[in-house]
Design a protein around this motif. Structure first.
Motif, PDB file in Angstrom:
ATOM      1  N   GLY A 161      -4.125   7.863   6.777  1.00 43.75           N
ATOM      2  CA  GLY A 161      -5.498   7.837   7.259  1.00 43.75           C
ATOM      3  C   GLY A 161      -6.417   8.862   6.623  1.00 43.75           C
ATOM      4  N   SER A 200     -13.514   3.484   1.096  1.00 41.64           N
ATOM      5  CA  SER A 200     -13.461   3.597   2.546  1.00 41.64           C
ATOM      6  C   SER A 200     -12.825   2.353   3.154  1.00 41.64           C
ATOM      7  N   GLN A 245      -9.901   6.942  10.351  1.00 41.54           N
ATOM      8  CA  GLN A 245      -9.931   7.372   8.952  1.00 41.54           C
ATOM      9  C   GLN A 245     -10.631   8.715   8.863  1.00 41.54           C
ATOM     10  N   ILE A 305      -6.693   2.599   3.691  1.00 45.49           N
ATOM     11  CA  ILE A 305      -5.891   3.755   4.065  1.00 45.49           C
ATOM     12  C   ILE A 305      -4.387   3.510   3.952  1.00 45.49           C
TER      13      ILE A 305
END
Length: 217
Positions: free
Chosen positions: A137, A114, A94, A117
């Motif tokens: 990503g 977070s 990521q 993705i």
């Protein structure tokens, strides 16, 4: 006023501060610059088989560190060098950037928490031993607050809840829809990106006030 009286007053002030509601003590703020989390597979593709990251600085969240290693990220409009890799290696790769960074790259990453993705922006990552192209990503990380279960109980919030964080800095700001993330492994801290920090003249070490939305207990 004698020394014993002064000492007694100081001890009382410290004691009263420790009893303050957490919301009055504030949420520590940390500015998160562009960075990259790599899976084991992608780490080896970029740096070589069996490669291990070299920690140079422990981060505020336990067990995480800034590595000596950096990569270049690229998009159709240009690239950004010296993007810091954070460790340890993760299950998925990521890359987190600011909106300003995304304009330089010519990409349109979504605002995401977070780890989320799926369907995010593609990006190319270039290391000293190779490069990889990710179909997804690249994200702009949503502002969020890490906290332990004890902190969550003290602030009367729960994992996945959204709150407002107000900051009295050089330019007072109110951050809406800030995500609460709760884990025994977390230390109390709000993470915001460089665009958000620059807008409010905010530096790591500042504090904000957590406000629950009306109608939420």
């Amino acid at each position: 006023m004698n020394e014993n009286v002064i000492q007694s007053i100081v001890e009382e002030v410290v004691s009263q501060f420790s009893k303050q509601p957490p919301a009055e003590k504030g949420i520590p703020l940390a500015v998160s610059a562009r960075h990259c989390h790599l899976s084991r597979r992608d780490l080896e593709a970029l740096f070589g088989s069996g490669y291990e990251l070299t920690p140079i600085k422990a981060l505020s969240q336990p067990g995480q560190f800034a590595a000596q290693e950096t990569v270049m990220i690229a998009g159709p409009r240009g690239g950004i060098e010296n993007v810091r890799v954070l460790g340890p290696a993760r299950n998925l790769t990521q890359v987190e950037v600011s909106k300003t960074d995304s304009i330089k790259l010519g990409l349109q990453p979504p605002l995401r928490k977070s780890g989320d993705i799926k369907g995010s922006s593609p990006v190319t990552i270039i290391g000293p031993k190779g490069s990889i192209y990710l179909q997804e990503g690249l994200i702009i990380a949503q502002a969020h607050v890490h906290m332990s279960p004890a902190d969550a109980a003290a602030f009367h919030v729960s994992d996945g809840e959204y709150v407002r964080i107000t900051v009295e800095s050089g330019r007072a700001l109110s951050f809406e829809n800030v995500l609460i993330r709760v884990s025994p492994d977390y230390r109390l801290e709000m993470h915001l990106d460089t665009d958000e920090a620059n807008a409010g003249f905010i530096a790591t070490g500042a504090t904000g006030k957590l406000i629950k939305y009306a109608g939420l207990a």
